[in-house]
Design an enzyme around this catalytic site. Structure first.
Site, PDB file in Angstrom:
ATOM      1  N   ASP A   3      18.644  34.414 -17.811  1.00 54.17           N
ATOM      2  CA  ASP A   3      17.431  33.638 -17.291  1.00 54.17           C
ATOM      3  C   ASP A   3      18.286  32.023 -17.244  1.00 54.17           C
ATOM      4  O   ASP A   3      17.322  30.997 -17.999  1.00 54.17           O
ATOM      5  CB  ASP A   3      16.467  33.921 -18.352  1.00 54.17           C
ATOM      6  CG  ASP A   3      15.065  33.184 -17.467  1.00 54.17           C
ATOM      7  OD1 ASP A   3      15.274  32.354 -16.384  1.00 54.17           O
ATOM      8  OD2 ASP A   3      13.700  33.343 -18.057  1.00 54.17           O
ATOM      9  N   HIS A  42      13.753  31.286 -14.299  1.00 57.39           N
ATOM     10  CA  HIS A  42      12.381  31.221 -13.745  1.00 57.39           C
ATOM     11  C   HIS A  42      11.795  29.908 -13.504  1.00 57.39           C
ATOM     12  O   HIS A  42      10.612  29.682 -13.215  1.00 57.39           O
ATOM     13  CB  HIS A  42      11.422  32.098 -14.869  1.00 57.39           C
ATOM     14  CG  HIS A  42      11.173  31.508 -16.260  1.00 57.39           C
ATOM     15  ND1 HIS A  42      11.772  31.982 -17.226  1.00 57.39           N
ATOM     16  CD2 HIS A  42      10.036  30.764 -16.558  1.00 57.39           C
ATOM     17  CE1 HIS A  42      11.306  31.348 -18.226  1.00 57.39           C
ATOM     18  NE2 HIS A  42      10.219  30.424 -17.707  1.00 57.39           N
ATOM     19  N   SER A  95      10.558  26.643 -22.062  1.00 54.36           N
ATOM     20  CA  SER A  95      11.486  27.218 -21.005  1.00 54.36           C
ATOM     21  C   SER A  95      12.433  26.308 -20.619  1.00 54.36           C
ATOM     22  O   SER A  95      12.234  25.339 -20.110  1.00 54.36           O
ATOM     23  CB  SER A  95      10.773  28.098 -19.950  1.00 54.36           C
ATOM     24  OG  SER A  95      10.280  29.266 -20.461  1.00 54.36           O
TER      25      SER A  95
HETATM   26  N1  ARG Z   1       7.391  34.823 -20.601  1.00 55.45           N
HETATM   27  C1  ARG Z   1       8.072  33.809 -20.111  1.00 55.45           C
HETATM   28  C2  ARG Z   1       7.176  32.362 -20.235  1.00 55.45           C
HETATM   29  O1  ARG Z   1       6.141  32.316 -20.241  1.00 55.45           O
HETATM   30  C3  ARG Z   1       8.831  33.812 -18.838  1.00 55.45           C
HETATM   31  C4  ARG Z   1       7.991  34.286 -17.697  1.00 55.45           C
HETATM   32  C5  ARG Z   1       8.772  34.549 -16.439  1.00 55.45           C
HETATM   33  N2  ARG Z   1       9.096  35.844 -16.246  1.00 55.45           N
HETATM   34  C6  ARG Z   1       8.180  36.936 -15.694  1.00 55.45           C
HETATM   35  N3  ARG Z   1       8.843  38.114 -15.664  1.00 55.45           N
HETATM   36  N4  ARG Z   1       6.928  36.537 -15.221  1.00 55.45           N
HETATM   37  O2  ARG Z   1       7.022  31.785 -19.141  1.00 55.45           O
HETATM   38  N1  ASP Z   2       8.398  31.504 -21.309  1.00 54.43           N
HETATM   39  C1  ASP Z   2       7.976  30.244 -21.610  1.00 54.43           C
HETATM   40  C2  ASP Z   2       7.922  29.061 -20.720  1.00 54.43           C
HETATM   41  O1  ASP Z   2       8.229  29.337 -19.449  1.00 54.43           O
HETATM   42  C3  ASP Z   2       8.251  29.848 -22.988  1.00 54.43           C
HETATM   43  C4  ASP Z   2       7.274  30.520 -23.897  1.00 54.43           C
HETATM   44  O2  ASP Z   2       6.075  30.445 -23.805  1.00 54.43           O
HETATM   45  O3  ASP Z   2       7.870  30.704 -24.989  1.00 54.43           O
HETATM   46  O4  ASP Z   2       7.954  27.968 -20.889  1.00 54.43           O
END
Ligand code: ARG
Ligand code: ASP
Length: 716
Positions: A221, A86, A651
C-alpha cells in the site's frame, strides 16, 4: 498491614503501567516533558529535539499532511514523498483512462519530466505549533454562553491573522481536551505535488476489502509523489518552471529490517479519536450507533456485491463506492467486538466511580464537577432517539444512493439559483459538469434503484414515525418496493443520463423549475426539509450541551490525574505514537507473528478471485527468488505489525526505528484492535505497516524504476 498496602499499591501501579503502555498520540512539543524518558527506556536513541525543533531541522520537517486526510513523508533531498496507495488513489485514478489504466497497471515516471501534476492536491508542513490557551482565554473570565464563545472566536481570529504573516502561512488554532486548551498550528502549504509512481492495484490494494482491517496482511500500500517549489524553494502553484523542493529534512531509509521488540515510532496526522467519552456514550455506540450503521450498510453492500458479481462493468463502476462504504462498516464491527471484549462500558463506569469519589472528597470540586456525570445520563438519554434519526438520515438520504445525492445537489442549486448573478451561474457550471461526468461514468441505474427501494423501506421501517415526514410515510405505505423503482425512481430525470441530458441540457430557470415536479427530487425535499427543521436543530442543541459538559468532565479528569501525562484526542494535527514491533494473540490458542512475506501473497494467489490475482511479474520474481538487497535471504518481507496507537489519517505515516530511520509506512490496524479510537487495548491493538523493503523491491525489481533509489539515503 503495611505490607498489604504496599502489595496493593504495587498491584495497582503494575496494572496502571501495563494499561497505559504504548497508548497515546502525543504532542510533539511536549515529548520532552512527558515521554522522552520512557521512549529512551524503550530503546529510542535520539532526543525530543530530533523529533520537534523550531530552530533546527527535525523529523517534523520530513512529515506532511497529505491531501485532506492522510500523512506522507520525505524520503529524499529532492522532494520525493511516500504515502499509501489508498491515499494517492484519487490522484492515480484521475490520470487513468482506458488507454492509460494506471490503477490496473501501475504508473512509473522514468524521469522528472514524466511526473504528473495533480490540481487540487496539497501537502502541508508544520512550521511550528504552540500553546496559545492564555491568549484564547484572555478577557473571558467574566463571560459565559454566547458572549464567551464570541470572545474566544475573536481571540482565535486575531491569533491566526497574526501568525499567517500576511498569508505566507496557513495558521489554525484548534481546541485540545475539548477546549480546555488551545494550540496554534502554522503550516507551509505546497500545491504543486506530482505523481511519481504507483504499483498496480493488484499490489497496492492486494487483498482489497477482503483483507482490509485484518492481519495477516500482504498489501503493497504505497505510492510516490514529488513536491515542487519555485526557484526560491517556496510554495508556488503549478508551473513547468518549478523545481523539486529541497526539504529541511528527509528520512534515511533502512535496509536493516526489523526484529520483534524493536522500538518503533509513528509521526503523523491522526484524524479523530474519542478516548474520554463517558460510559453512556460508549454504551450508546455499542447498543445503537454502530449496529444501526452496520445494518444499513449490510443491506446496501449485499445489493452492490450481487450486482458487481453479475457484471464486470458494474464492478468497475462500483468498486470505489463499495470500498468506501465497506471500510467504516467493517471497522464498526471490529469496534463493537473489541469494546465488548474489553468490557468497555464497565471500565468506564469504574473510572467514573473513581472520579465521583475524587469529586466528593472536596466541596469545591463538588461545586464544580458534581453535576457532570448525572448530566451526561440525562443528555445521552435525550440524545439517543435523535442520534438514531440522524444516523439513518446520513446513511440513507445523504449518502445511501446515487440518485438522492444528485437530487441533493439540484435541490440546493434550485433553491439558490434565483439569487445567483449571471457571472456566478457561469462560474459554477464547469465544476458541476465535471461532477456530472464523474457521476454518470460510475452510475448503474439497475443497481442504484435496487439500493434506493431497499434503503427507503428500511428508513420507513426503522426510523421512529415521529421523525418521518407525513408525505413520505403515506407514499411508502402505498407503494411496494417494485413500485418504488418503477413509479418513483424511473420517473425521475436523475435516473437516466439520456433523459437527464435532454431535460436538463441547459441550466436555466425553465429547466430548473421543471424539477419541482420530479418524483425523486420531491421525495428528497420532503425528507431533507423535515430533517433540517424537525430533527437537526434539537440534535445539534443536545450535542452542544454534551460538548460543554464533556469540556467540564475533561477538565476534571485533567485535574484528578495531575502529574500523569494525558494525550488529547486526535484532531488531525501532528502526533507521535510509540511502541514496539510485535505480534499478538487474537484469540485463545492463536498467535500472530509480527511480519508477513511474499510467500503469503503466493499462498493467497488466485486468478479467479479479484482481490487475490497476483501480477505475473511478481510470480516470476518470487519463483526466481530475485529479491536483491531487499530480501531476508530467501524470503521477501511485506508487512509487519507494531503497538503504535494510530487511527484514520495515520495512513501513510512514517514508521521510524530507534535511530530515526524509516522502516515502514503505516496503513491500517488489526481487526481485534479497531476499538482503539474509543478504548486502547495494549494486548490487541496493533497498527499494520508496509515494510519499506517491500516498497523498494517493488520500485526497483518489479517496476524497473530503481533510479529513484539513487536519491534516497539507504542505510544498510
Ligand atoms: N482500513 C484502512 C483505513 O481505514 C484502509 C482503507 C482503504 N482500503 C480499502 N480496501 N477500503 O483507511
Ligand atoms: N487506514 C487508516 C487510514 O486511512 C488508518 C487506520 O485507521 O488505522 O488512515
Amino acid at each position: 498491614m503495611i505490607k498489604k498496602t504496599i502489595l496493593i499499591m504495587w498491584v495497582l501501579l503494575g496494572t496502571l503501567k501495563i494499561a497505559f503502555a504504548h497508548e497515546g498520540m502525543w504532542l510533539p512539543t511536549l515529548l520532552k516533558k512527558y515521554n522522552i524518558a520512557d521512549m529512551q527506556k524503550q530503546g529510542f536513541k535520539l532526543t525530543a529535539q530530533d523529533i520537534y525543533n523550531v530552530n533546527h531541522a527535525s523529523m517534523k520537517d520530513a512529515v506532511v499532511l497529505f491531501g485532506s486526510g492522510c500523512t506522507g513523508e520525505l524520503i529524499s533531498g529532492q522532494g520525493l514523498i511516500i504515502t499509501n496507495h489508498h491515499c494517492g488513489y484519487d490522484a492515480i485514478q484521475s490520470h487513468s483512462s482506458l488507454e492509460h489504466d494506471y490503477l490496473t497497471n501501475g504508473f512509473w515516471a522514468m524521469s522528472n519530466q514524466e511526473e504528473l501534476p495533480n490540481p487540487g492536491l496539497a501537502v502541508r508542513f508544520l512550521d511550528r505549533m504552540e500553546d496559545v490557551s492564555a491568549r484564547v482565554f484572555a478577557d473571558t473570565a467574566h463571560l459565559s454562553g454566547d458572549a464567551l464563545a464570541a470572545r474566544i472566536a475573536e481571540n482565535i481570529r486575531s491569533i491566526e491573522k497574526e501568525a499567517s504573516d500576511s498569508g505566507s502561512f496557513e495558521a489554525t488554532v484548534k481546541p485540545l481536551f475539548y477546549g480546555n486548551q488551545y494550540f496554534l498550528y502554522v503550516y507551509q502549504v505546497f500545491t504543486d505535488v506530482r505523481l511519481v509512481g504507483a504499483p498496480p492495484s493488484a499490489i497496492g490494494k492486494f487483498g482489497g476489502d477482503t483483507d482490509n482491517w485484518m492481519w495477516p496482511r500482504h498489501t503493497g500500500d504505497f505510492s510516490l509523489f514529488r513536491i515542487y517549489a519555485n526557484k526560491d524553494n517556496k510554495p508556488a502553484s503549478y508551473s513547468p518552471d518549478n523545481v523539486p523542493y529541497k526539504p529541511k529534512k528527509f528520512f534515511p531509509v533502512s535496509l536493516g529490517g526489523i526484529q520483534e521488540g524493536d522500538f518503533t515510532m509513528v509521526l503523523g496526522y491522526p484524524g479523530r479519536t474519542s478516548e474520554y467519552l463517558p460510559s453512556q456514550a460508549v454504551a450508546q455506540i455499542l447498543a445503537q450507533g454502530d449496529p444501526d450503521k452496520v445494518k444499513i450498510r449490510d443491506l446496501k453492500l449485499s445489493i452492490l456485491a450481487e450486482q458487481m458479481k453479475r457484471d464486470p462493468l458494474i464492478r468497475i463502476k462500483y468498486s470505489a463506492k463499495y470500498a468506501s462504504t465497506s471500510n467504516a462498516w467493517k471497522k464498526w464491527q471490529g469496534e463493537m467486538k473489541g469494546l465488548i471484549r474489553l468490557n468497555a462500558v464497565q471500565m468506564k463506569k469504574d473510572y467514573e466511580a473513581r472520579f465521583s469519589q475524587w469529586v466528593n472528597a472536596d466541596p469545591s470540586r463538588v461545586a464544580q464537577y458534581g453535576n457532570t456525570l448525572p448530566r451526561f445520563e440525562t443528555l445521552y438519554s435525550q440524545l439517543a432517539p435523535y442520534t438514531k434519526a440522524a444516523d439513518y438520515y446520513q446513511e440513507i438520504v445523504q449518502r445511501g444512493t446515487d440518485i438522492l445525492s444528485l437530487a441533493a445537489i439540484f435541490d440546493t442549486l434550485e433553491k439558490r439559483w434565483p439569487s445567483l448573478s449571471t457571472a456566478e451561474r457561469e462560474k459554477m457550471k464547469p465544476a458541476l459538469l465535471a461532477h456530472l461526468n464523474e457521476y454518470w461514468k460510475d452510475f448503474d441505474q439497475a443497481t442504484d434503484e435496487k439500493v434506493f427501494a431497499a434503503l427507503l423501506n428500511l428508513y420507513h421501517n426503522d426510523v421512529d414515525p415521529k421523525f418521518q415526514p407525513e408525505g413520505f410515510k403515506k407514499l411508502i405505505s402505498s407503494l411496494s418496493p417494485t413500485d418504488l423503482q418503477t413509479k418513483i425512481y424511473r420517473k425521475s430525470v436523475f435516473a437516466n443520463q439520456a433523459v437527464f441530458e435532454k431535460t436538463m441540457g441547459q441550466l436555466n430557470d425553465q429547466n430548473l423549475k421543471k424539477l419541482a415536479s420530479d418524483p425523486v427530487l420531491k421525495l428528497y425535499r420532503d425528507l431533507h426539509d423535515f430533517y433540517a427543521t424537525q430533527v437537526e436543530p434539537m440534535f445539534m442543541q443536545l450535542q452542544q450541551q454534551i460538548e460543554q459538559n464533556q469540556k467540564t468532565y475533561m477538565g476534571g479528569i485533567m485535574e484528578m490525574e495531575q502529574g500523569r501525562p494525558l494525550f488529547p484526542d486526535a484532531n488531525k494535527t501532528l502526533r507521535v505514537a510509540y511502541g514496539k514491533v510485535e505480534g499478538y494473540h487474537p484469540a485463545d490458542g492463536v498467535t500472530y507473528t509480527y511480519y508477513s512475506t511474499l510467500n503469503g501473497i503466493m499462498e493467497k494467489d488466485n486468478p479467479d478471485v479479484y482481490d487475490y490475482n497476483v501480477p505475473q511479474k511478481l510470480r516470476d520474481l518470487f519463483a526466481q527468488k530475485d529479491f536483491g538487497q531487499y530480501g531476508m535471504g530467501n524470503v521477501m518481507p511485506v508487512c509487519f505489525t507494531a503497538s503504535n496507537h494510530t487511527t484514520g489519517g495515520n495512513s501513510g505515516s512514517p514508521v521510524i526505528d530507534a535511530n530515526g530511520n524509516l522502516i515502514g509506512v503505516n496503513f491500517d490496524r488489526c481487526w481485534e484492535g479497531t476499538m482503539s479510537d474509543i478504548m486502547f487495548d495494549p494486548d490487541r491493538c496493533r497498527n499494520i505497516v508496509l515494510d519499506i523493503r517491500y516498497a523498494l523491491f517493488i520500485i526497483d525489481k518489479f517496476a524497473g524504476a530503481g533510479y529513484l533509489l539513487n536519491e534516497m539515503e539507504l542505510k544498510k
